[in-house]
Scaffold this motif. Sequence first.
Motif, PDB file in Angstrom:
ATOM      1  N   SER A  85      36.199  37.006  34.510  1.00 26.72           N
ATOM      2  CA  SER A  85      36.692  35.795  35.184  1.00 26.72           C
ATOM      3  C   SER A  85      37.887  36.122  36.077  1.00 26.72           C
ATOM      4  O   SER A  85      38.070  35.495  37.120  1.00 26.72           O
ATOM      5  CB  SER A  85      37.065  34.725  34.156  1.00 26.72           C
ATOM      6  N   ARG A 284      44.097  32.560  30.653  1.00 27.56           N
ATOM      7  CA  ARG A 284      42.917  32.911  29.858  1.00 27.56           C
ATOM      8  C   ARG A 284      42.219  31.679  29.270  1.00 27.56           C
ATOM      9  O   ARG A 284      42.857  30.877  28.576  1.00 27.56           O
ATOM     10  CB  ARG A 284      43.330  33.846  28.710  1.00 27.56           C
ATOM     11  N   VAL A 285      40.935  31.523  29.577  1.00 23.86           N
ATOM     12  CA  VAL A 285      40.078  30.623  28.801  1.00 23.86           C
ATOM     13  C   VAL A 285      38.807  31.392  28.473  1.00 23.86           C
ATOM     14  O   VAL A 285      38.400  32.260  29.245  1.00 23.86           O
ATOM     15  CB  VAL A 285      39.653  29.328  29.559  1.00 23.86           C
ATOM     16  N   THR A 287      34.893  31.370  28.155  1.00 25.05           N
ATOM     17  CA  THR A 287      33.772  30.553  28.624  1.00 25.05           C
ATOM     18  C   THR A 287      32.557  30.778  27.736  1.00 25.05           C
ATOM     19  O   THR A 287      32.148  31.920  27.542  1.00 25.05           O
ATOM     20  CB  THR A 287      33.390  30.948  30.075  1.00 25.05           C
ATOM     21  N   ASP A 311      29.078  34.336  36.356  1.00 23.87           N
ATOM     22  CA  ASP A 311      30.067  34.795  35.370  1.00 23.87           C
ATOM     23  C   ASP A 311      29.539  34.382  33.992  1.00 23.87           C
ATOM     24  O   ASP A 311      29.237  33.216  33.766  1.00 23.87           O
ATOM     25  CB  ASP A 311      31.412  34.101  35.681  1.00 23.87           C
TER      26      ASP A 311
END
Length: 468
Positions: A85, A284-285, A287, A311
Motif C-alpha cells: 500500500s 498503516r491500515v 486491508t 493491491d
Amino acid sequence: MVAISKFKQKQRATMELSENPFIVAFKAPANETEEERIRRVRAFQDAQRVSRQIDESLQEAKRILDRRKRATRILLLGQAESGKSAVLKNFQLAFTPQQFQKERDVWKTIIQLNLISSVRTLLNILNDVDPNGQSLMTPPHTPGSHSNSPLNSKLRRIHLVLSPLLSMETDLKNILFSAGSSPREIRVTAGTTWKSKLGFRDSATSQQNSQLTNAQNIVKTNLVKLLEASKNDIDSLWKDEDTQRALQEREINLRDSPGFFLDDVERITSPSYQPTDSDIVRARVRTDGVEEHHLVLETARLKGNDFYITDVSGMRSARHSWIPFFDDAQAILFLAPLMFNQMLEEDPHVNRLEDSLLLWKEICSNVLLANCNIIIFFNKMDILRRTLESGVEVRKYVPSYGDAPNEVASVTKYFKDRFKGYHRKLSPKPRTFIAHETSAIDIHSTTALVITVHEGIIRDNLEKSDMI
Ligand SMILES: Nc1nc2c(ncn2[C@@H]2O[C@H](COP(=O)(O)OP(=O)(O)O)[C@@H](O)[C@H]2O)c(=O)[nH]1
Ligand SMILES: [Mg+2]
C-alpha cells in the motif's frame, strides 16, 4: 440495375423485420380489441426501453473493457506489511496528486489512531503484556517488574491519565472499522466505504454518506481535543529514560514498526495538524480483500492515460484470492523486505524472509504469469540498514550466510542472488530479472522510481505487442 438492388434491399429488410422475434412476439393478434391493442403497444414500448437499456449497459461495459485493455495493469504482491500500500501511495503521489490530496483528511484520522496504538503498545510493553493485552513472562530484573519500582507509580499515573484516550481509540475503531480490528492495528475491508466513513467524498459516495457527517465530525473533534490534552503525557512516556531502557532490554525497536509516529507527537496532536505526504505513506491500515485502483493520470505529459493497480491483502490466509487477478496483469511488483530477523505477524513461527522466498518461488513458477513482467522491490532497506548497524548478525538467523560481512551491500547481494536464482530456475519461459532496492517511505526517491518502472512496463508491453 440500381432500381433492382434497392428493391432487393427493401425486400430483405422487410423479411428481417418479419423474422425479428421481438416484432413477432408483439404482433397484433386477429380480432384484437382496442383495450388489448393499447395494452400490447404499452408492453411493446416497455420491452423496447428495457432492450435499449441493456444495449447501453453492454456498450458501457465494452467501453470499460476496451479502456482496461489499453491501460497498464499492475498487480502488487508480497506478504502482509511488506509495503504494497505504501508503494501504491507513491504511484498516486507521482501520477494522481490531486486525487491524493482529496484523501488527506482520511489519513489524518488514521495517523492519529496509529499514534494512540503506539501509546497502547508502549504501555503494554511496560506492563509486560503483549500488544493484544495478554500477559507475558516478565524477565526478573526489568523495570516495571517490581511492584515497588519507581516506574510503576509513574506508569500507573500515565496509564490513568491516558486511559480516556485509549478507550476513545477502541470505540472509534469499533464504529469505523471491521470487527477484526485488534488493539494493535486498524483493519479495513477493501473498497471505499472505510474512507467515506472518515470523511472522504467522491461523486459515487457523497450522497449516501452525507447523513454520517455530523456524528463523525463530533467524534473526530473529540479525538483532536483529547489528543491535544494528552500531548505532554504521551511525549514524556515516550522520551522517558526508563521507557527507552525497557525497550532496549527487550530488544524491541518500536521505530521500525508499522504506523510509528511517536517522534512526531507535538505535530500530530496539534489541532491544526495536516498530514504531510510522507506521513500518509507511513500510515498503516491492514486491508482485507482486494482493492483495484484506477489511476487516471493527471500529470501533463501523460494526461488522460490510465492504469489499474491492484493491491491485495498479503495475509497467508488471503493469498488464494490473488489468483483471479493473475490473468489480467501485465506486470507484477513483488515486495520483499529483507527482514531476516523477523517473524510473520499472523504466524510467529514463520520467518518473514523465508515466507517471502516461498511466495516468490510460487509466483515465478506460476504458468498463468509466464508472460508477465515481474519486478522485485527489496523494500524497507532503511530498516535493514538500521538492523545491521545495531549489530544484529545475519548468520545467527541464516546460518548459510556464514562469515560474509554483516553489511548492507553484502547482505543485499546474498539475498538478491537467492531470489534471482529461483527466478531463473523456476520461470516457465526466460525473462529478465528486474530488481530495485527501495524504502517506500522515502517518497522522493520512490516516486521517481515508480515513474521509471511505469515507463519500463509500457515499453516492454509495446515490444511484446510488436512481436505478436
Ligand atoms: N521504515 C519503512 N517502513 C515502511 C517501508 N515501506 C512501508 N513501510 C511501512 O510499513 C507499514 C506496512 O506497509 P503497508 O504498505 O501497509 O504494507 P502492506 O500490508 O504490504 O500493504 C506501513 O506503516 C508503511 O508505512 C519502508 O521501506 N521502510
Ligand atoms: Mg496494504
